[in-house]
Scaffold this active site. Structure first.
Site, PDB file in Angstrom:
ATOM      1  N   SER A 181       0.845  -1.191   0.000  1.00 51.78           N
ATOM      2  CA  SER A 181       0.000   0.000   0.000  1.00 51.78           C
ATOM      3  C   SER A 181       0.882   1.244   0.000  1.00 51.78           C
ATOM      4  O   SER A 181       1.696   1.406  -0.903  1.00 51.78           O
ATOM      5  CB  SER A 181      -0.966  -0.038   1.187  1.00 51.78           C
ATOM      6  OG  SER A 181      -1.981   0.927   1.066  1.00 51.78           O
ATOM      7  N   ASP A 267      -9.518  -4.777  -5.274  1.00 51.15           N
ATOM      8  CA  ASP A 267      -8.989  -3.746  -4.377  1.00 51.15           C
ATOM      9  C   ASP A 267      -9.726  -2.428  -4.611  1.00 51.15           C
ATOM     10  O   ASP A 267      -9.721  -1.889  -5.722  1.00 51.15           O
ATOM     11  CB  ASP A 267      -7.491  -3.573  -4.629  1.00 51.15           C
ATOM     12  CG  ASP A 267      -6.782  -2.801  -3.531  1.00 51.15           C
ATOM     13  OD1 ASP A 267      -7.428  -1.991  -2.839  1.00 51.15           O
ATOM     14  OD2 ASP A 267      -5.562  -3.006  -3.381  1.00 51.15           O
ATOM     15  N   HIS A 296      -7.743  -5.208  -0.742  1.00 52.82           N
ATOM     16  CA  HIS A 296      -6.544  -4.491  -0.317  1.00 52.82           C
ATOM     17  C   HIS A 296      -5.881  -5.233   0.838  1.00 52.82           C
ATOM     18  O   HIS A 296      -5.805  -4.754   1.963  1.00 52.82           O
ATOM     19  CB  HIS A 296      -6.914  -3.065   0.085  1.00 52.82           C
ATOM     20  CG  HIS A 296      -5.749  -2.141   0.168  1.00 52.82           C
ATOM     21  ND1 HIS A 296      -4.998  -1.777  -0.933  1.00 52.82           N
ATOM     22  CD2 HIS A 296      -5.179  -1.492   1.220  1.00 52.82           C
ATOM     23  CE1 HIS A 296      -4.033  -0.952  -0.564  1.00 52.82           C
ATOM     24  NE2 HIS A 296      -4.120  -0.776   0.743  1.00 52.82           N
TER      25      HIS A 296
END
Length: 315
Positions: A181, A267, A296
């Protein structure tokens, strides 16, 4: 299955246009030169950690503006030769976590630097941002590229590489950087700005093809940028221009090391198409792990085991 294959084929064919400004490279060259005028002023304080097979230090080093960036510096207690090193960055609103989560690397003979990103975890932020009205890091200083939070965060990441290369026990030819991320976005940026890492692993990275990512995401930090622009629409052009300097679409053309990406096709925070946009234009050796039903989150047993194997094979 046919639909998944068609989706992946479309993603693999997506080639976005670069938004790189003429002064992109000079901006980053000047940024790193400015940061390196000052000493790292690294400090290591050993921690009495209950797993006795490792040596653990509280780490502090000076980042972009002499902000002390905190982290762990971890070594196998017994080692005879110089060690390969992994530098690891966490996700947005996260922290470096527990020493124990890095044991899979330490028991194999890797040194590990786990960084608390500026303003998060135990790292502070000495910067006074001229624009800071939305209460979140992603918009701090966003109205001035010289002042922007990610200018400092990316530079802090490069300074972590500086620290690793300064250590006599580290093999400077065997440094890998990794994160997920926000940590994945920092990984790509640091690999672009510094040619010393041999390997980069970016799981579901942020700050990729930012205009498209802002359009497609449904959650996450970039929604705060949208909230800012909803409140101040007169700043849209300025903000989009500033973000070009921090978009991995423009940075990653400079990556030379072997790089592995991963995406989840479901995601909602870092959607796959913007990530593929960066991946598809990358000229360095590369690979992509695709998980059709992942969101995610790359805490997938198969993915963890693949990552271990990939790093062992390449670092």
């Amino acid at each position: 299955m046919k639909h998944i294959k068609e989706t992946i084929k479309q993603l693999e064919s997506y080639i976005p246009e670069s938004t790189k400004r003429p002064d992109h490279h000079s901006f980053w060259k000047r940024t790193l030169q400015e940061a390196r005028k000052n000493s790292l002023d690294e400090k290591l304080v050993e921690i009495d950690y209950p797993i006795k097979q490792v040596r653990v230090y509280d780490l502090s080093y000076n980042g972009f503006d002499d902000t002390p960036i905190k982290g762990f510096y971890m070594l196998p207690r017994e080692h005879q030769q110089k060690l390969p090193c992994l530098i690891i960055f966490h996700g947005y609103m996260g922290n470096k976590g527990s020493v124990s989560q890095y044991m899979k690397w330490l028991i194999q003979g890797y040194a590990v630097i786990a960084v608390d990103v500026r303003g998060q975890g135990r790292s502070g932020d000495y910067s006074s941002y001229a624009s800071d009205g939305m209460g979140s890091w992603v918009v701090k200083g966003i109205l001035d590229k010289e002042d922007y939070y990610y200018r400092k965060v990316y530079t802090d990441g490069v300074r972590a590489v500086d620290f690793a290369c300064s250590r006599p026990e580290i093999d400077a030819e065997r440094i890998g950087i990794m994160g997920a991320s926000m940590g994945g976005g920092i990984t790509l940026a640091a690999a672009a700005l510094d040619d010393r890492p041999k390997l980069a692993i970016a799981d579901m990275p942020n700050m990729c093809d930012i205009p498209l990512m802002m359009e497609q995401k449904l959650e996450g930090s970039l929604t705060i940028v949208e909230n800012l622009l909803h409140r101040y629409p007169e700043q849209i052009e300025l903000v989009y221009d500033n973000l070009t300097y921090f978009d991995n679409l423009n940075l990653s053309a400079s990556i030379t090391c072997k790089t592995r990406f991963s995406v989840g096709l479901k995601d909602l925070i870092c959607p796959p198409q913007p990530i593929f946009g960066v991946y598809n234009q990358l000229q360095a050796p590369k690979s992509m792990e695709i998980y059709p039903f992942a969101g995610h989150d790359m805490n997938i047993i198969e993915h963890i085991d693949k990552t271990i194997a990939f790093i062992n094979e390449n670092l």
